[in-house]
Design a protein around this motif. Structure first.
Motif, PDB file in Angstrom:
ATOM      1  N   GLU A   1      77.146   5.868  72.813  1.00  0.00           N
ATOM      2  CA  GLU A   1      78.533   5.763  72.344  1.00  0.00           C
ATOM      3  C   GLU A   1      78.662   4.684  71.268  1.00  0.00           C
ATOM      4  O   GLU A   1      79.338   4.886  70.255  1.00  0.00           O
ATOM      5  CB  GLU A   1      79.470   5.428  73.515  1.00  0.00           C
ATOM      6  CG  GLU A   1      79.599   6.534  74.540  1.00  0.00           C
ATOM      7  CD  GLU A   1      80.291   6.088  75.816  1.00  0.00           C
ATOM      8  OE1 GLU A   1      80.944   6.951  76.440  1.00  0.00           O
ATOM      9  OE2 GLU A   1      80.183   4.905  76.201  1.00  0.00           O
ATOM     10  N   ILE A   2      77.994   3.564  71.476  1.00  0.00           N
ATOM     11  CA  ILE A   2      78.058   2.462  70.508  1.00  0.00           C
ATOM     12  C   ILE A   2      77.450   2.892  69.180  1.00  0.00           C
ATOM     13  O   ILE A   2      78.039   2.685  68.120  1.00  0.00           O
ATOM     14  CB  ILE A   2      77.333   1.220  71.052  1.00  0.00           C
ATOM     15  CG1 ILE A   2      78.091   0.656  72.257  1.00  0.00           C
ATOM     16  CG2 ILE A   2      77.179   0.154  69.971  1.00  0.00           C
ATOM     17  CD1 ILE A   2      77.321  -0.393  73.044  1.00  0.00           C
ATOM     18  N   GLY A   3      76.261   3.517  69.244  1.00  0.00           N
ATOM     19  CA  GLY A   3      75.617   3.981  68.013  1.00  0.00           C
ATOM     20  C   GLY A   3      76.506   4.923  67.236  1.00  0.00           C
ATOM     21  O   GLY A   3      76.624   4.823  66.013  1.00  0.00           O
ATOM     22  N   GLY A   4      77.167   5.832  67.942  1.00  0.00           N
ATOM     23  CA  GLY A   4      78.079   6.763  67.275  1.00  0.00           C
ATOM     24  C   GLY A   4      79.268   6.069  66.635  1.00  0.00           C
ATOM     25  O   GLY A   4      79.696   6.427  65.542  1.00  0.00           O
ATOM     26  N   GLU A   5      79.794   5.061  67.308  1.00  0.00           N
ATOM     27  CA  GLU A   5      80.958   4.333  66.781  1.00  0.00           C
ATOM     28  C   GLU A   5      80.627   3.509  65.549  1.00  0.00           C
ATOM     29  O   GLU A   5      81.419   3.434  64.618  1.00  0.00           O
ATOM     30  CB  GLU A   5      81.546   3.411  67.859  1.00  0.00           C
ATOM     31  CG  GLU A   5      82.332   4.121  68.928  1.00  0.00           C
ATOM     32  CD  GLU A   5      83.662   4.665  68.429  1.00  0.00           C
ATOM     33  OE1 GLU A   5      84.295   4.052  67.536  1.00  0.00           O
ATOM     34  OE2 GLU A   5      84.068   5.722  68.931  1.00  0.00           O
ATOM     35  N   VAL A   6      79.474   2.850  65.558  1.00  0.00           N
ATOM     36  CA  VAL A   6      79.136   1.961  64.440  1.00  0.00           C
ATOM     37  C   VAL A   6      78.287   2.645  63.376  1.00  0.00           C
ATOM     38  O   VAL A   6      78.012   2.064  62.331  1.00  0.00           O
ATOM     39  CB  VAL A   6      78.450   0.663  64.931  1.00  0.00           C
ATOM     40  CG1 VAL A   6      79.395  -0.175  65.756  1.00  0.00           C
ATOM     41  CG2 VAL A   6      77.176   0.947  65.669  1.00  0.00           C
ATOM     42  N   GLY A   7      77.852   3.867  63.644  1.00  0.00           N
ATOM     43  CA  GLY A   7      77.092   4.614  62.648  1.00  0.00           C
ATOM     44  C   GLY A   7      75.621   4.230  62.581  1.00  0.00           C
ATOM     45  O   GLY A   7      74.974   4.397  61.546  1.00  0.00           O
ATOM     46  N   TYR A   8      75.093   3.711  63.675  1.00  0.00           N
ATOM     47  CA  TYR A   8      73.682   3.364  63.765  1.00  0.00           C
ATOM     48  C   TYR A   8      73.015   4.242  64.815  1.00  0.00           C
ATOM     49  O   TYR A   8      73.680   4.775  65.704  1.00  0.00           O
ATOM     50  CB  TYR A   8      73.485   1.904  64.198  1.00  0.00           C
ATOM     51  CG  TYR A   8      73.904   0.869  63.180  1.00  0.00           C
ATOM     52  CD1 TYR A   8      73.375   0.870  61.898  1.00  0.00           C
ATOM     53  CD2 TYR A   8      74.809  -0.130  63.512  1.00  0.00           C
ATOM     54  CE1 TYR A   8      73.745  -0.093  60.966  1.00  0.00           C
ATOM     55  CE2 TYR A   8      75.183  -1.093  62.595  1.00  0.00           C
ATOM     56  CZ  TYR A   8      74.652  -1.067  61.315  1.00  0.00           C
ATOM     57  OH  TYR A   8      75.019  -2.013  60.409  1.00  0.00           O
TER      58      TYR A   8
ATOM     59  N   ALA B   1      71.170  -0.084  67.141  1.00  0.00           N
ATOM     60  CA  ALA B   1      72.233  -0.803  67.852  1.00  0.00           C
ATOM     61  C   ALA B   1      71.626  -1.760  68.878  1.00  0.00           C
ATOM     62  O   ALA B   1      72.063  -2.914  69.001  1.00  0.00           O
ATOM     63  CB  ALA B   1      73.177   0.182  68.531  1.00  0.00           C
ATOM     64  N   ILE B   2      70.618  -1.310  69.602  1.00  0.00           N
ATOM     65  CA  ILE B   2      69.949  -2.163  70.593  1.00  0.00           C
ATOM     66  C   ILE B   2      69.264  -3.346  69.908  1.00  0.00           C
ATOM     67  O   ILE B   2      69.332  -4.489  70.393  1.00  0.00           O
ATOM     68  CB  ILE B   2      68.937  -1.348  71.425  1.00  0.00           C
ATOM     69  CG1 ILE B   2      69.679  -0.350  72.329  1.00  0.00           C
ATOM     70  CG2 ILE B   2      68.034  -2.260  72.252  1.00  0.00           C
ATOM     71  CD1 ILE B   2      68.772   0.654  73.016  1.00  0.00           C
ATOM     72  N   ARG B   3      68.641  -3.098  68.776  1.00  0.00           N
ATOM     73  CA  ARG B   3      67.952  -4.163  68.046  1.00  0.00           C
ATOM     74  C   ARG B   3      68.947  -5.223  67.567  1.00  0.00           C
ATOM     75  O   ARG B   3      68.734  -6.425  67.751  1.00  0.00           O
ATOM     76  CB  ARG B   3      67.185  -3.583  66.850  1.00  0.00           C
ATOM     77  CG  ARG B   3      66.375  -4.611  66.084  1.00  0.00           C
ATOM     78  CD  ARG B   3      65.624  -3.997  64.897  1.00  0.00           C
ATOM     79  NE  ARG B   3      66.456  -3.188  64.025  1.00  0.00           N
ATOM     80  CZ  ARG B   3      67.298  -3.680  63.107  1.00  0.00           C
ATOM     81  NH1 ARG B   3      67.451  -4.969  62.974  1.00  0.00           N
ATOM     82  NH2 ARG B   3      68.006  -2.867  62.339  1.00  0.00           N
ATOM     83  N   ILE B   4      70.059  -4.771  66.989  1.00  0.00           N
ATOM     84  CA  ILE B   4      71.095  -5.702  66.509  1.00  0.00           C
ATOM     85  C   ILE B   4      71.645  -6.507  67.690  1.00  0.00           C
ATOM     86  O   ILE B   4      71.815  -7.724  67.605  1.00  0.00           O
ATOM     87  CB  ILE B   4      72.210  -4.941  65.765  1.00  0.00           C
ATOM     88  CG1 ILE B   4      71.654  -4.364  64.448  1.00  0.00           C
ATOM     89  CG2 ILE B   4      73.415  -5.841  65.509  1.00  0.00           C
ATOM     90  CD1 ILE B   4      72.570  -3.350  63.783  1.00  0.00           C
TER      91      ILE B   4
ATOM     92  N   ARG C   1      79.713  -7.918  65.856  1.00  0.00           N
ATOM     93  CA  ARG C   1      80.840  -8.168  66.762  1.00  0.00           C
ATOM     94  C   ARG C   1      81.265  -6.874  67.448  1.00  0.00           C
ATOM     95  O   ARG C   1      81.517  -6.851  68.648  1.00  0.00           O
ATOM     96  CB  ARG C   1      82.019  -8.771  65.998  1.00  0.00           C
ATOM     97  CG  ARG C   1      83.216  -9.063  66.904  1.00  0.00           C
ATOM     98  CD  ARG C   1      84.255  -9.914  66.232  1.00  0.00           C
ATOM     99  NE  ARG C   1      83.720 -11.155  65.741  1.00  0.00           N
ATOM    100  CZ  ARG C   1      83.482 -12.240  66.487  1.00  0.00           C
ATOM    101  NH1 ARG C   1      83.728 -12.198  67.765  1.00  0.00           N
ATOM    102  NH2 ARG C   1      83.011 -13.334  65.949  1.00  0.00           N
ATOM    103  N   ARG C   2      81.337  -5.798  66.676  1.00  0.00           N
ATOM    104  CA  ARG C   2      81.730  -4.513  67.266  1.00  0.00           C
ATOM    105  C   ARG C   2      80.739  -4.081  68.340  1.00  0.00           C
ATOM    106  O   ARG C   2      81.136  -3.616  69.414  1.00  0.00           O
ATOM    107  CB  ARG C   2      81.839  -3.434  66.180  1.00  0.00           C
ATOM    108  CG  ARG C   2      83.050  -3.622  65.292  1.00  0.00           C
ATOM    109  CD  ARG C   2      83.125  -2.590  64.199  1.00  0.00           C
ATOM    110  NE  ARG C   2      83.401  -1.264  64.770  1.00  0.00           N
ATOM    111  CZ  ARG C   2      83.089  -0.128  64.176  1.00  0.00           C
ATOM    112  NH1 ARG C   2      82.495  -0.128  63.003  1.00  0.00           N
ATOM    113  NH2 ARG C   2      83.375   1.015  64.735  1.00  0.00           N
TER     114      ARG C   2
END
Length: 136
Positions: A107-114, A119-122, A92-93
């Motif tokens: 930015e997304i990877g940094g926020e969610v820790g991936y 992050a792209i795969r998820i 969801r995040r």
């Protein structure tokens, strides 16, 4: 909400960014009146006094407001679609960061820790689930 709608959110956001930058440039240009240097030749034809730039800025402001309204509507539709889907907290995040906050993969990877790749795969798995069996 379709896959194309999600892509359109990203496209509109990028266009808004470009339009805001152009508006800033036009506003600065319209507010700047060049001084005539003593040795310059004086132009005999009408000089653009900034009115054209000011008019362009006003038109662009109207377009920006229209695009912002469209983007908000599409993001609300996306939020509703996300709420209907069964997703993990991280999924969801990732979806909200990508389409509601229009963040980059880094930015997304940094926020969610991936990593960016994770992050792209998820994200891809979520999109596939959301639109499985639906025409997009």
């Amino acid at each position: 909400m379709t896959k194309e709608d999600l892509k359109e959110i990203r496209r509109i956001n990028a266009q808004l960014k470009r339009h805001r930058e152009l508006l800033e440039y036009l506003t600065q240009k319209a507010e700047t009146i060049p001084a005539i240097q003593p040795k310059e030749r004086v132009q005999t034809s009408p000089v653009n006094s900034g009115n054209e730039d000011a008019d362009s800025a006003i038109d662009l402001e109207i377009e920006i407001r229209r695009e912002e309204d469209l983007l908000r509507g599409m993001q609300e539709e996306a939020r509703s679609a996300f709420d209907r889907e069964k997703m993990s907290f991280d999924e969801r995040r990732i979806m909200e960061f990508r389409y509601l906050r229009c963040m980059t993969w880094e930015e997304i990877g940094g926020e969610v820790g991936y990593s960016v790749r994770q992050a792209i795969r998820i994200h891809g798995h979520v999109v596939d689930r959301m639109f499985k069996g639906k025409m997009s």
